[in-house]
Enzyme design. Structure first.
Site, PDB file in Angstrom:
ATOM      1  N   LYS A 183       0.842  -1.231  -0.029  1.00 56.08           N
ATOM      2  CA  LYS A 183      -0.151  -0.102   0.073  1.00 56.08           C
ATOM      3  C   LYS A 183       0.709   1.508   0.171  1.00 56.08           C
ATOM      4  O   LYS A 183       1.883   1.115   0.388  1.00 56.08           O
ATOM      5  CB  LYS A 183      -0.899  -0.189   1.335  1.00 56.08           C
ATOM      6  CG  LYS A 183      -1.618  -1.233   1.480  1.00 56.08           C
ATOM      7  CD  LYS A 183      -2.467  -1.978   0.465  1.00 56.08           C
ATOM      8  CE  LYS A 183      -3.379  -3.237   1.025  1.00 56.08           C
ATOM      9  NZ  LYS A 183      -3.687  -4.123  -0.327  1.00 56.08           N
TER      10      LYS A 183
HETATM   11  C1  LIG Z   1      -4.493  -5.322   0.885  1.00 53.52           C
HETATM   12  C2  LIG Z   1      -5.977  -5.289   1.125  1.00 53.52           C
HETATM   13  C3  LIG Z   1      -6.663  -5.826   2.258  1.00 53.52           C
HETATM   14  C4  LIG Z   1      -5.953  -6.582   3.168  1.00 53.52           C
HETATM   15  O1  LIG Z   1      -5.105  -5.575   3.856  1.00 53.52           O
HETATM   16  P1  LIG Z   1      -4.090  -6.363   5.072  1.00 53.52           P
HETATM   17  O2  LIG Z   1      -3.558  -4.909   5.692  1.00 53.52           O
HETATM   18  O3  LIG Z   1      -3.051  -7.006   4.360  1.00 53.52           O
HETATM   19  O4  LIG Z   1      -4.914  -7.254   5.814  1.00 53.52           O
HETATM   20  C5  LIG Z   1      -8.192  -5.654   2.160  1.00 53.52           C
HETATM   21  N1  LIG Z   1      -8.790  -5.287   1.111  1.00 53.52           N
HETATM   22  C6  LIG Z   1      -8.165  -5.038  -0.041  1.00 53.52           C
HETATM   23  C7  LIG Z   1      -9.081  -4.403  -0.918  1.00 53.52           C
HETATM   24  C8  LIG Z   1      -6.803  -4.900  -0.083  1.00 53.52           C
HETATM   25  O5  LIG Z   1      -6.190  -4.264  -1.181  1.00 53.52           O
END
Ligand SMILES: *Cc1c(COP(=O)(O)O)cnc(C)c1O
Length: 383
Positions: A183
């Site tokens: 992210k």
């Molecule tokens: C990355 C992501 C998640 C999961 O996030 P984590 O912090 O790894 O649990 C959930 N939903 C979407 C749309 C994502 O891109």
């Protein structure tokens, strides 16, 4: 010599994050404490929301919101069919049933026109996803669901994204962000819940720490640390460490610069690739700001020089890492009973390609990606 590779994503961390982490080891406060609290305050301020509650991931944050709201067996929660698998899994953590809705191919987000037909007596919540940072059309969704169905935003990709002048994470009852290294800002693992609901915020804070009526920080820094708190609700251990909080705080201070650079190079990609007929670059939101967590294009299977997977392979051998956008959750083994029912999600899974976009890429890297793609001639021209 190691081959030069342009990665699909890279965290932009450095000296500042390293030093911030060291501070925790110097003071000895390692689990959720003052740094997490500072990160929460700064995150809430940046996103214009009353409460920000740090947790271990977006996944656990989504689970916590559903659990705190009392979602359980027999309840239904609407989720898009094209998203990271966690969006659907968290519903099952609660013993509830995820109800899938297909997505719109232009925005990759849940198609609001398909939501109403999935609403039943059992529908308790909907989790729209701002996929890759493109804000979901919340007003259109709100217009087709009953008033007592809550909106929980999966804002994993949406730090800094906005919709009609309001930030992602402030558009429903609660929003949840991710700080996974893929992210825009990261602290290794981590998540943040945002809400303007005071009662929900109190409950979330309690439930992320075993259901304790007094937080560990309050207790240890208070007058009577030897008095243990009461536990009245079933809680979890979803606490973020203070090292993560310290890193998150530094990363948050860089968010605006990261967003600006991502916006700039997304625009560059879109203009430079406009002449490439077989690749369709992502659209700008109609009402809001994209946060460009990922730059996800559609490969036109009719005219592409080769299949999407072969394109990814070819680009990889030329030093460019790419990935499919994400999953059609409904095509995964875990949700196999839904296979074939969501054509747009399946199409997106089969034909999307995420191009490298992150804050460690140089202008030269971006132009190399563009030149390489433009050198791949459409099959129609070859014939
Ligand atoms: C990355 C992501 C998640 C999961 O996030 P984590 O912090 O790894 O649990 C959930 N939903 C979407 C749309 C994502 O891109």
């Amino acid at each position: 010599m190691e081959k030069q590779q342009i990665h699909i994503a890279l965290p932009s961390t450095g000296e500042q994050e390293w030093l911030a982490t060291r501070e925790c080891f110097d003071t000895g406060w390692l689990t959720q404490g003052p740094k997490v609290a500072e990160f929460e305050r700064a995150f809430a301020k940046r996103h214009g929301v009353r409460h920000a509650i740090a947790v271990t991931s977006c996944t656990t944050g989504l689970h916590l919101v559903l659990a705190a709201y009392g979602i359980g067996p027999g309840d239904e929660v609407i989720v898009p069919a094209f998203t990271w698998v966690a969006t659907a899994n968290v519903v099952r953590f609660c013993g509830a049933t995820p109800i899938f809705v297909d997505v719109d191919i232009d925005t990759y987000n849940i198609d609001p026109t398909l939501v109403a037909e999935k609403v039943t007596e059992k529908t308790k919540a909907i989790i729209p996803v701002h996929l890759f940072g493109h804000p979901a059309n919340i007003d259109a969704i709100a217009a087709v669901i009953p008033e007592d169905v809550i909106i929980i935003e999966d804002a994993a990709c949406a730090a800094g994204a906005s919709y009609k002048g309001k930030y992602a994470g402030t558009l429903g009852l609660a929003g949840v962000f991710s700080f996974h290294p893929r992210k825009t800002i990261t602290c290794g693992e981590g998540g943040m819940i945002t809400t303007n609901d005071d009662a929900l915020a109190d409950k979330l804070k309690m439930m992320r720490s075993h259901g304790a009526t007094v937080s560990e920080e309050q207790r240890h820094l208070g007058a009577k640390p030897h008095i243990l708190p009461d536990f009245n609700v079933l809680g979890y251990n979803y606490r973020m460490t203070d090292m993560q909080g310290a890193v998150g705080l530094v990363q948050l201070s860089k968010l605006d610069a990261f967003l600006e650079e991502r916006r700039y190079f997304s625009q560059y990609y879109r203009e430079a690739l406009a002449q490439c007929l077989w690749i369709k670059t992502p659209v700008e939101p109609v009402a809001g700001d994209h946060s460009w967590q990922a730059f996800v294009c559609l490969v036109d299977p009719q005219i592409a020089p080769m299949g999407r997977n072969e394109i990814m392979e070819e680009l990889n051998t030329r030093g460019i890492s790419t990935r499919p956008g994400t999953h059609a959750v409904t095509e995964l083994g875990l949700y196999a009973e839904h296979r074939g029912c969501f054509p747009n999600a399946a199409f997106c899974e089969a034909n999307t390609i995420a191009l490298p976009l992150h804050n460690k890429m140089s202008e030269k890297d971006y132009s190399y990606v563009v030149d390489t793609i433009l050198s791949m001639v459409p099959s129609k021209v070859l014939n």
